[in-house]
Write an enzyme that holds these catalytic residues in place. Sequence first.
Site, PDB file in Angstrom:
ATOM      1  N   VAL A 152       0.821  -1.218   0.000  1.00 45.10           N
ATOM      2  CA  VAL A 152       0.000   0.000   0.000  1.00 45.10           C
ATOM      3  C   VAL A 152       0.851   1.263   0.000  1.00 45.10           C
ATOM      4  CG1 VAL A 152      -1.988  -1.106   1.112  1.00 45.10           C
ATOM      5  CG2 VAL A 152      -0.201  -0.069   2.531  1.00 45.10           C
ATOM      6  N   GLY A 153       2.048   1.169  -0.524  1.00 44.44           N
ATOM      7  CA  GLY A 153       2.910   2.349  -0.611  1.00 44.44           C
ATOM      8  C   GLY A 153       4.167   2.185   0.224  1.00 44.44           C
ATOM      9  N   HIS A 193      12.698  -0.539 -39.303  1.00 46.95           N
ATOM     10  CA  HIS A 193      11.568  -1.389 -39.663  1.00 46.95           C
ATOM     11  C   HIS A 193      12.071  -2.818 -39.892  1.00 46.95           C
ATOM     12  CE1 HIS A 193       7.777  -2.627 -41.419  1.00 46.95           C
ATOM     13  NE2 HIS A 193       8.474  -3.219 -42.375  1.00 46.95           N
TER      14      HIS A 193
HETATM   15  P1  NAI Z   1       1.487   2.317  -4.786  1.00 51.98           P
HETATM   16  O1  NAI Z   1       1.375   3.671  -4.189  1.00 51.98           O
HETATM   17  O2  NAI Z   1       1.869   2.150  -6.198  1.00 51.98           O
HETATM   18  O3  NAI Z   1       0.083   1.550  -4.606  1.00 51.98           O
HETATM   19  C1  NAI Z   1      -0.515   1.318  -3.355  1.00 51.98           C
HETATM   20  C2  NAI Z   1      -1.986   1.078  -3.575  1.00 51.98           C
HETATM   21  O4  NAI Z   1      -2.561   0.633  -2.341  1.00 51.98           O
HETATM   22  C3  NAI Z   1      -2.755   2.319  -3.997  1.00 51.98           C
HETATM   23  O5  NAI Z   1      -3.434   2.040  -5.177  1.00 51.98           O
HETATM   24  C4  NAI Z   1      -3.698   2.579  -2.815  1.00 51.98           C
HETATM   25  O6  NAI Z   1      -4.929   3.102  -3.215  1.00 51.98           O
HETATM   26  C5  NAI Z   1      -3.869   1.192  -2.217  1.00 51.98           C
HETATM   27  N1  NAI Z   1      -4.243   1.175  -0.787  1.00 51.98           N
HETATM   28  C6  NAI Z   1      -3.738   1.936   0.213  1.00 51.98           C
HETATM   29  N2  NAI Z   1      -4.317   1.606   1.399  1.00 51.98           N
HETATM   30  C7  NAI Z   1      -5.197   0.612   1.136  1.00 51.98           C
HETATM   31  C8  NAI Z   1      -6.109  -0.162   1.953  1.00 51.98           C
HETATM   32  N3  NAI Z   1      -6.194   0.012   3.274  1.00 51.98           N
HETATM   33  N4  NAI Z   1      -6.893  -1.083   1.333  1.00 51.98           N
HETATM   34  C9  NAI Z   1      -6.784  -1.285  -0.004  1.00 51.98           C
HETATM   35  N5  NAI Z   1      -5.950  -0.582  -0.798  1.00 51.98           N
HETATM   36  C10 NAI Z   1      -5.161   0.341  -0.244  1.00 51.98           C
HETATM   37  O7  NAI Z   1       2.472   1.533  -3.807  1.00 51.98           O
HETATM   38  P2  NAI Z   1       3.241   0.150  -3.992  1.00 51.98           P
HETATM   39  O8  NAI Z   1       2.575  -0.725  -4.976  1.00 51.98           O
HETATM   40  O9  NAI Z   1       3.410  -0.339  -2.605  1.00 51.98           O
HETATM   41  O10 NAI Z   1       4.627   0.584  -4.628  1.00 51.98           O
HETATM   42  C11 NAI Z   1       5.497   1.453  -3.917  1.00 51.98           C
HETATM   43  C12 NAI Z   1       6.409   2.220  -4.828  1.00 51.98           C
HETATM   44  O11 NAI Z   1       7.366   1.369  -5.395  1.00 51.98           O
HETATM   45  C13 NAI Z   1       5.659   2.897  -5.957  1.00 51.98           C
HETATM   46  O12 NAI Z   1       5.664   4.276  -5.751  1.00 51.98           O
HETATM   47  C14 NAI Z   1       6.402   2.536  -7.192  1.00 51.98           C
HETATM   48  O13 NAI Z   1       6.804   3.666  -7.902  1.00 51.98           O
HETATM   49  C15 NAI Z   1       7.616   1.738  -6.713  1.00 51.98           C
HETATM   50  N6  NAI Z   1       7.725   0.545  -7.559  1.00 51.98           N
HETATM   51  C16 NAI Z   1       8.033   0.695  -8.867  1.00 51.98           C
HETATM   52  C17 NAI Z   1       8.085  -0.394  -9.692  1.00 51.98           C
HETATM   53  C18 NAI Z   1       8.371  -0.183 -11.122  1.00 51.98           C
HETATM   54  O14 NAI Z   1       8.872   0.859 -11.491  1.00 51.98           O
HETATM   55  N7  NAI Z   1       8.055  -1.136 -11.992  1.00 51.98           N
HETATM   56  C19 NAI Z   1       7.836  -1.737  -9.208  1.00 51.98           C
HETATM   57  C20 NAI Z   1       7.460  -1.771  -7.832  1.00 51.98           C
HETATM   58  C21 NAI Z   1       7.435  -0.662  -7.055  1.00 51.98           C
END
Ligand code: NAI
Length: 452
Positions: A264-265, A438
């Site tokens: 969740v972040g 291409h």
């Molecule tokens: P996130 O901020 O992307 O998503 C967390 C989600 O959890 C949100 O959609 C939010 O609405 C939801 N949420 C929060 N509290 C909740 C609750 N009580 N019940 C249900 N849903 C709830 O955070 P995430 O996925 O943990 O990723 C963290 C960071 O890591 C991101 O900012 C991302 O940029 C980075 N990351 C990047 C990757 C990439 O570039 N491919 C891969 C993995 C992570």
Amino acid sequence: MENIFDIAILGGGPAGYVAAERAGAKGLSVVIFDKRALGGVCLNEGCIPTKTLLNSAKVLEYAHEAEKYGITVGEVGIDFSKIMKRKDKVVRKLVSGIGAKMKHAKAEVVMAEAVIKEKRGSEITIEAEGKTYKAANLLICTGSEAAIPPIPGLDKSQILTNREILQLKELPKSLVIIGGGVIGTEFADFFNAMGTKITVIEMLPEILTGIDDDIAKFVRAEFTKRGIDFHLGAKVTKLNGKEVTFEKDGKEEKITGEQVLLSVGRKANVAGIGLENIGVEFTPRGVKIDKNCRTNIPNVYAAGDITGFSLLAHTASREGEVAVNHILGRKDQMRYDAIPGVVYTHPEIAGVGLTEASAKEKGIEVEIRKLPMAYAGRFVAENEGKDGFCKVIAGKKYGEILGVHMVGGACSEMIWGACALVEMQLRVKDVQEIVFPHPTVSEIIKETIFEF
Ligand code: NAI
């Protein structure tokens, strides 16, 4: 006389080790501290291990779909332990590679927890394992960790974060994922491919906030076809062991998983590193920096997730470079308009610049064009029965490329080109004059731009 390093770096993740490399290459003396492992979260429990796992999922998908390409394969199966071991091997190899890079940069690596102790004049003292180190400049890049929200009943020993899930010894039969962001979605993809029953509980009306709305919808539809269950607009209100209670449409529902992933972040690692000892201003969200990645103290810089801002490895590395360049007196500054975002699911998602929604929010008048991936011959040749699309956003008045967003194929490998278009503020007509190779899938960008 006591040795004073030109730069002390707290944290050996993508911000820290890249800064050490760049600084070392320019002849600066560097000391870099890490309490866990070089490579940080990205290499040890984020980007690299997850992409290694997702690659196993991709190979499995190829094997299952081989028939479509006229290839007959024998029985297809998975060896979860081997998949996880390969992931560990990849991580080990890259961690040792960073060790070699540090040697090349002549950086002193201290594998211990470091604390900022004091600042006398401009000289900063850091302590690690009872030893003190002095530096003329400090770069703080201690990163972030999984945020643990105050959900009633949440017992950390019962749930997994991105760290523990990568250490699973056995493949769970079912996995409940709280949070349908980037981490949740990538793990949903991998474990679904492995045969685990996945349920995603997301508080907002759609998964993958910040990603182009059409793309998020498209990926969710693909995942749903593969049997992943989504509960959107569903807030988790209680946990009891591995039983998750959530509220949706005013009703309470419960679901139990063999494992539960909390994604969740992230939370910036600002505590316990001595920021207060030298007066670095920070909030629980992170350390504030200027365009040169400087904190409120002139010779103290911060880069990466600790800034609580972009939370991407490539942003972190660039911030580290900007900080080093500022120390070196070179002209450079951080720009955030052309930072790519990639989600390594199957299909992959890649985007840069304004989305349709963010353009609207900022009141910027734009024109949008969208084409299916099938307009690129190479995509059709290599993606039997698959779909995807490219969306380009350009300024209405001047036709400058403001955003490019794609889903399908290996679009993560194409997005850097789009970053250059946005970064260089090229216009539609400029890009129309560029020759694309291409047949490549990247031609979809040019084709879409020709729709203007
Ligand atoms: P996130 O901020 O992307 O998503 C967390 C989600 O959890 C949100 O959609 C939010 O609405 C939801 N949420 C929060 N509290 C909740 C609750 N009580 N019940 C249900 N849903 C709830 O955070 P995430 O996925 O943990 O990723 C963290 C960071 O890591 C991101 O900012 C991302 O940029 C980075 N990351 C990047 C990757 C990439 O570039 N491919 C891969 C993995 C992570």
